[in-house]
Scaffold this motif. Structure first.
Motif, mmCIF file in Angstrom:
data_model
loop_
_atom_site.group_PDB
_atom_site.id
_atom_site.type_symbol
_atom_site.label_atom_id
_atom_site.label_comp_id
_atom_site.label_asym_id
_atom_site.label_seq_id
_atom_site.Cartn_x
_atom_site.Cartn_y
_atom_site.Cartn_z
ATOM 1 N N ALA A 6 -21.357 -37.893 -35.373
ATOM 2 C CA ALA A 6 -19.934 -37.941 -35.032
ATOM 3 C C ALA A 6 -19.064 -37.689 -36.254
ATOM 4 N N ALA A 7 -19.427 -38.291 -37.386
ATOM 5 C CA ALA A 7 -18.628 -38.145 -38.599
ATOM 6 C C ALA A 7 -18.662 -36.705 -39.119
ATOM 7 N N VAL A 8 -19.826 -36.090 -39.124
ATOM 8 C CA VAL A 8 -19.941 -34.711 -39.618
ATOM 9 C C VAL A 8 -19.201 -33.740 -38.694
ATOM 10 N N ILE A 9 -19.413 -33.876 -37.397
ATOM 11 C CA ILE A 9 -18.722 -32.999 -36.445
ATOM 12 C C ILE A 9 -17.202 -33.194 -36.565
ATOM 13 N N GLY A 10 -16.767 -34.449 -36.600
ATOM 14 C CA GLY A 10 -15.341 -34.733 -36.717
ATOM 15 C C GLY A 10 -14.742 -34.179 -37.989
ATOM 16 N N ASN A 11 -15.460 -34.273 -39.082
ATOM 17 C CA ASN A 11 -14.965 -33.765 -40.353
ATOM 18 C C ASN A 11 -14.897 -32.234 -40.357
ATOM 19 N N MET A 12 -15.796 -31.594 -39.616
ATOM 20 C CA MET A 12 -15.845 -30.127 -39.610
ATOM 21 C C MET A 12 -14.902 -29.477 -38.598
ATOM 22 N N ILE A 13 -14.510 -30.177 -37.553
ATOM 23 C CA ILE A 13 -13.671 -29.558 -36.510
ATOM 24 C C ILE A 13 -12.404 -28.905 -37.084
ATOM 25 N N PRO A 14 -11.655 -29.556 -37.974
ATOM 26 C CA PRO A 14 -10.421 -28.917 -38.461
ATOM 27 C C PRO A 14 -10.649 -27.739 -39.420
ATOM 28 N N VAL A 15 -11.829 -27.643 -40.017
ATOM 29 C CA VAL A 15 -12.071 -26.681 -41.093
ATOM 30 C C VAL A 15 -11.733 -25.237 -40.724
ATOM 31 N N PRO A 16 -12.320 -24.653 -39.681
ATOM 32 C CA PRO A 16 -12.004 -23.245 -39.399
ATOM 33 C C PRO A 16 -10.529 -23.034 -39.058
ATOM 34 N N PHE A 17 -9.919 -24.009 -38.401
ATOM 35 C CA PHE A 17 -8.502 -23.883 -38.051
ATOM 36 C C PHE A 17 -7.627 -23.870 -39.298
ATOM 37 N N ILE A 18 -7.958 -24.725 -40.258
ATOM 38 C CA ILE A 18 -7.192 -24.758 -41.507
ATOM 39 C C ILE A 18 -7.358 -23.441 -42.243
ATOM 40 N N ILE A 19 -8.587 -22.986 -42.396
ATOM 41 C CA ILE A 19 -8.840 -21.753 -43.140
ATOM 42 C C ILE A 19 -8.126 -20.561 -42.500
ATOM 43 N N ILE A 20 -8.189 -20.474 -41.200
ATOM 44 C CA ILE A 20 -7.649 -19.302 -40.507
ATOM 45 C C ILE A 20 -6.135 -19.380 -40.315
ATOM 46 N N PHE A 21 -5.599 -20.561 -40.015
ATOM 47 C CA PHE A 21 -4.205 -20.644 -39.573
ATOM 48 C C PHE A 21 -3.220 -21.301 -40.533
ATOM 49 N N ILE A 22 -3.670 -21.971 -41.585
ATOM 50 C CA ILE A 22 -2.735 -22.803 -42.357
ATOM 51 C C ILE A 22 -1.620 -21.991 -43.008
ATOM 52 N N ALA A 57 -20.328 -44.104 -26.146
ATOM 53 C CA ALA A 57 -19.460 -42.918 -26.111
ATOM 54 C C ALA A 57 -18.118 -43.212 -26.775
ATOM 55 N N GLY A 58 -17.548 -44.377 -26.517
ATOM 56 C CA GLY A 58 -16.281 -44.755 -27.136
ATOM 57 C C GLY A 58 -16.395 -44.864 -28.646
ATOM 58 N N LYS A 59 -17.472 -45.471 -29.112
ATOM 59 C CA LYS A 59 -17.700 -45.599 -30.553
ATOM 60 C C LYS A 59 -17.897 -44.224 -31.198
ATOM 61 N N PHE A 60 -18.626 -43.352 -30.501
ATOM 62 C CA PHE A 60 -18.861 -41.995 -30.996
ATOM 63 C C PHE A 60 -17.531 -41.245 -31.121
ATOM 64 N N ILE A 61 -16.723 -41.293 -30.079
ATOM 65 C CA ILE A 61 -15.439 -40.588 -30.076
ATOM 66 C C ILE A 61 -14.509 -41.149 -31.142
ATOM 67 N N THR A 62 -14.461 -42.472 -31.284
ATOM 68 C CA THR A 62 -13.622 -43.086 -32.305
ATOM 69 C C THR A 62 -14.053 -42.638 -33.700
ATOM 70 N N THR A 63 -15.347 -42.638 -33.948
ATOM 71 C CA THR A 63 -15.880 -42.200 -35.239
ATOM 72 C C THR A 63 -15.528 -40.744 -35.487
ATOM 73 N N LEU A 64 -15.685 -39.911 -34.479
ATOM 74 C CA LEU A 64 -15.359 -38.488 -34.578
ATOM 75 C C LEU A 64 -13.877 -38.303 -34.898
ATOM 76 N N LEU A 65 -13.008 -39.005 -34.179
ATOM 77 C CA LEU A 65 -11.566 -38.846 -34.382
ATOM 78 C C LEU A 65 -11.121 -39.322 -35.763
ATOM 79 N N ILE A 66 -11.653 -40.433 -36.220
ATOM 80 C CA ILE A 66 -11.306 -40.922 -37.564
ATOM 81 C C ILE A 66 -11.759 -39.908 -38.615
ATOM 82 N N SER A 67 -12.922 -39.320 -38.420
ATOM 83 C CA SER A 67 -13.457 -38.350 -39.382
ATOM 84 C C SER A 67 -12.659 -37.050 -39.400
ATOM 85 N N MET A 68 -11.868 -36.803 -38.368
ATOM 86 C CA MET A 68 -11.016 -35.612 -38.320
ATOM 87 C C MET A 68 -9.735 -35.791 -39.130
#
Length: 160
Positions: free
Chosen positions: A47-63, A10-21
């Motif tokens: 983890a990498a794909v989810i992390g990379n995608m999390i910011p996408v809708p927020f950037i598009i909608i709010f930037i 779980a720690g490795k997954f979360i770390t990978t997700l956060l770095i990918s964000m």
């Protein structure tokens, strides 16, 4: 103290997700890092794909609103914001000319200055609707993941 990060899946997954964000490094660092941590490839990829995608809708909608707010409350940031917008507009010319495939390729080819963050900024500044931009960015992220997988496992050699 940080035993749960290095010692658990779980720690490795979360770390990978956060770095990918993170901007700039995104999945290009997150995926190889997750694999290097010893995370099983399917989990590192997820983890990498989810992390990379999390910011996408927020950037598009709010930037654009975030930029306007920053300009209003922190005028010294105007130069920096303008440079970001100019770079995105320059890169966005190809997207305007060639359409969604250009956005997909821009996100998918893991080079400096490309990726989901910049692709999302381009989509926002070109006022593309999230329902058309997000699938292109997602497929681009999957393409980047495939390329980074090949590089990570030595199928593609970047430097000889």
């Amino acid at each position: 103290m940080f035993e749960w990060i290095a010692g658990t899946t779980a720690g490795k997954f979360i770390t990978t997700l956060l770095i990918s964000m993170l901007p700039i490094v995104e999945l290009r660092l997150g995926l190889p890092y997750g694999i290097a941590l010893g995370l099983d490839y399917p989990l590192a990829l997820t983890a990498a794909v989810i992390g990379n995608m999390i910011p996408v809708p927020f950037i598009i909608i709010f930037i654009q609103r975030v930029f306007a707010w920053l300009r209003k409350h922190y005028p010294k940031l105007d130069n920096w914001i303008s440079r970001l917008e100019n770079k995105a507009h320059l890169k966005g010319e190809k997207v305007q000319k060639y359409g969604p495939v250009a956005l997909l390729l821009f996100v998918g080819i893991p080079l400096p200055g490309t990726g989901a963050w910049t692709g999302s900024l381009i989509a926002a500044l070109l006022e593309l609707k999230p329902r058309s931009a997000i699938p292109c960015i997602f497929i681009g992220v999957l393409l980047a993941a495939a390329i980074m997988t090949a590089v990570t496992f030595g199928v593609i050699h970047v430097v000889s």
